[in-house]
Design a protein around this motif. Structure first.
Motif, PDB file in Angstrom:
ATOM      1  N   ASN A 126      -2.170   0.612   8.777  1.00 47.11           N
ATOM      2  CA  ASN A 126      -2.873   1.783   9.315  1.00 47.11           C
ATOM      3  C   ASN A 126      -4.148   2.069   8.518  1.00 47.11           C
ATOM      4  N   ASN A 127      -4.986   1.059   8.413  1.00 43.57           N
ATOM      5  CA  ASN A 127      -6.255   1.196   7.701  1.00 43.57           C
ATOM      6  C   ASN A 127      -7.250   1.944   8.581  1.00 43.57           C
ATOM      7  N   VAL A 128      -7.618   3.143   8.165  1.00 43.75           N
ATOM      8  CA  VAL A 128      -8.549   3.959   8.948  1.00 43.75           C
ATOM      9  C   VAL A 128      -9.980   3.823   8.433  1.00 43.75           C
ATOM     10  N   ASP A 129     -10.201   2.847   7.549  1.00 39.18           N
ATOM     11  CA  ASP A 129     -11.505   2.739   6.898  1.00 39.18           C
ATOM     12  C   ASP A 129     -12.043   1.305   6.958  1.00 39.18           C
ATOM     13  N   VAL A 166      -2.014   3.370  -5.475  1.00 36.31           N
ATOM     14  CA  VAL A 166      -0.787   2.795  -4.918  1.00 36.31           C
ATOM     15  C   VAL A 166      -1.096   2.043  -3.629  1.00 36.31           C
ATOM     16  N   ALA A 167      -1.875   2.678  -2.756  1.00 34.89           N
ATOM     17  CA  ALA A 167      -2.237   2.031  -1.489  1.00 34.89           C
ATOM     18  C   ALA A 167      -3.035   0.760  -1.730  1.00 34.89           C
ATOM     19  N   GLU A 168      -3.932   0.787  -2.711  1.00 34.91           N
ATOM     20  CA  GLU A 168      -4.729  -0.396  -3.034  1.00 34.91           C
ATOM     21  C   GLU A 168      -3.827  -1.566  -3.447  1.00 34.91           C
ATOM     22  N   VAL A 169      -2.874  -1.289  -4.310  1.00 38.60           N
ATOM     23  CA  VAL A 169      -1.982  -2.360  -4.781  1.00 38.60           C
ATOM     24  C   VAL A 169      -1.067  -2.826  -3.661  1.00 38.60           C
ATOM     25  N   LEU A 170      -0.447  -1.892  -2.974  1.00 43.98           N
ATOM     26  CA  LEU A 170       0.487  -2.237  -1.907  1.00 43.98           C
ATOM     27  C   LEU A 170      -0.185  -3.122  -0.856  1.00 43.98           C
ATOM     28  N   CYS A 171      -1.333  -2.694  -0.373  1.00 39.05           N
ATOM     29  CA  CYS A 171      -1.990  -3.429   0.719  1.00 39.05           C
ATOM     30  C   CYS A 171      -2.735  -4.659   0.218  1.00 39.05           C
ATOM     31  N   GLY A 175      -7.728   1.931  -0.097  1.00 42.01           N
ATOM     32  CA  GLY A 175      -7.223   3.244  -0.499  1.00 42.01           C
ATOM     33  C   GLY A 175      -6.883   4.154   0.662  1.00 42.01           C
ATOM     34  N   ALA A 176      -7.540   3.958   1.819  1.00 36.83           N
ATOM     35  CA  ALA A 176      -7.298   4.821   2.988  1.00 36.83           C
ATOM     36  C   ALA A 176      -6.332   4.148   3.962  1.00 36.83           C
ATOM     37  N   THR A 177      -5.195   3.725   3.437  1.00 37.93           N
ATOM     38  CA  THR A 177      -4.157   3.098   4.253  1.00 37.93           C
ATOM     39  C   THR A 177      -2.838   3.831   4.024  1.00 37.93           C
ATOM     40  N   VAL A 178      -1.805   3.392   4.737  1.00 40.66           N
ATOM     41  CA  VAL A 178      -0.460   4.004   4.673  1.00 40.66           C
ATOM     42  C   VAL A 178      -0.568   5.526   4.518  1.00 40.66           C
ATOM     43  N   ILE A 179      -1.350   6.130   5.407  1.00 44.17           N
ATOM     44  CA  ILE A 179      -1.673   7.548   5.226  1.00 44.17           C
ATOM     45  C   ILE A 179      -0.454   8.451   5.315  1.00 44.17           C
ATOM     46  N   TRP A 180       0.658   7.914   5.810  1.00 45.14           N
ATOM     47  CA  TRP A 180       1.881   8.732   5.877  1.00 45.14           C
ATOM     48  C   TRP A 180       2.412   9.084   4.490  1.00 45.14           C
ATOM     49  N   PHE A 236     -10.246   4.923 -10.559  1.00 42.51           N
ATOM     50  CA  PHE A 236      -9.660   5.838 -11.531  1.00 42.51           C
ATOM     51  C   PHE A 236      -8.532   6.692 -10.958  1.00 42.51           C
ATOM     52  N   THR A 237      -7.536   6.959 -11.803  1.00 42.60           N
ATOM     53  CA  THR A 237      -6.476   7.890 -11.399  1.00 42.60           C
ATOM     54  C   THR A 237      -7.006   9.312 -11.285  1.00 42.60           C
ATOM     55  N   GLY A 238      -8.095   9.609 -11.973  1.00 44.27           N
ATOM     56  CA  GLY A 238      -8.631  10.965 -11.958  1.00 44.27           C
ATOM     57  C   GLY A 238      -9.588  11.241 -10.820  1.00 44.27           C
ATOM     58  N   ALA A 239      -9.756  10.294  -9.893  1.00 43.90           N
ATOM     59  CA  ALA A 239     -10.727  10.459  -8.808  1.00 43.90           C
ATOM     60  C   ALA A 239     -10.039  10.692  -7.471  1.00 43.90           C
ATOM     61  N   GLY A 240     -10.715  11.413  -6.589  1.00 45.36           N
ATOM     62  CA  GLY A 240     -10.292  11.557  -5.194  1.00 45.36           C
ATOM     63  C   GLY A 240      -8.830  11.947  -5.038  1.00 45.36           C
ATOM     64  N   GLN A 241      -8.090  11.085  -4.304  1.00 44.90           N
ATOM     65  CA  GLN A 241      -6.670  11.329  -4.058  1.00 44.90           C
ATOM     66  C   GLN A 241      -5.802  10.895  -5.229  1.00 44.90           C
TER      67      GLN A 241
END
Length: 251
Positions: free
Chosen positions: A130-133, A47-52, A154-159, A36-41
């Protein structure tokens, strides 16, 4: 662009994830894991999910098919769980869905062996984005029909959480010492030789074009969604050629 579907029924929350993704049925009669767009970050996670996810797919990894899912806030009116109801209400519009892999099991390194070549490819890819998860504590890998699938990027491209410092952040080494596949002696050098030449400006332009404008509009410092797409592509293009030299592996 990703295929668009509309959520017709909310089935159940998946409480393993901190952002409370849910299982939904859509108007194409398929079942999706909905983020969901309304959750977490919020939208940056999507965006990170789609990109990666789409980059991984084009590099030959197994990733559940991604779609955009339109959510009508009224879908949550009948939900007895207040948290779920509020999440559905706050996520009206475009959200992210991924194919539900029925029968898939969470990756267990004691039960499923991974060869050095496949392990090396996954570690190299995780270093690139840069997947930290993807640690042994939380592998974010599924075994489906005897094959390894990558999920949860979701926890990628953290920059992208601090664009002014993105260049510095993207240049840092990648710590793979606790990676979920570290014990399988990943052949990162071979992976780099195979995969790095595939990460081109054209490929990244194709991948970033999959990100919906709705998730890119209004980002401070960027005039248009395409400006932001190019900002996502630049660090990945620069990292691809050298990131294998910056991976800290388990001893």
């Amino acid at each position: 662009m990703l295929e668009e579907v509309t959520a017709t029924r909310y089935i159940t929350p998946l409480r393993e994830g901190g952002s409370l993704p849910g299982l939904v049925e859509a108007d194409d009669l398929r079942t999706y894991v909905l983020k969901f767009t309304g959750a977490g970050q919020g939208r940056k996670t999507l965006v990170a999910e789609v990109l990666c996810g789409e980059l991984a797919r084009r590099l030959g990894f197994r990733v559940p098919r991604l779609v955009t899912v339109h959510v009508d806030p009224v879908l949550g009116l009948g939900e007895p769980d207040q948290q779920v109801q509020e999440l559905l209400k706050s996520s009206g519009g475009t959200n992210l869905g991924m194919d539900f892999l029925s029968g898939a099991l969470g990756f267990d390194p004691l039960a499923f062996r991974v060869g050095p070549e496949e392990a090396g490819r996954i570690v190299w890819f995780d270093a690139l984005v840069n997947n930290v998860d993807r640690s042994w504590r939380n592998p974010n890998l599924l075994v489906h029909r005897g094959e390894l699938w990558l999920i949860d990027h979701g926890a990628t491209v953290i920059w992208h959480h601090n664009w002014p410092g993105a260049e510095t952040s993207a240049a840092r080494p990648y710590d793979a010492s606790e990676h979920a596949l570290a014990l399988f002696r990943p052949d990162v050098a071979a992976a780099a030789a195979d995969l790095a030449p595939l990460v081109t400006a054209d490929l990244l332009a194709e991948v970033t074009a999959e990100i919906p404008d709705a998730w890119l509009t209004g980002e401070p410092g960027f005039d248009t969604p395409d400006d932001l797409r190019r900002a996502y592509a630049r660090p990945l293009l620069a990292r691809a050629a050298v990131v294998h030299q910056r991976i800290k592996e388990a001893q």
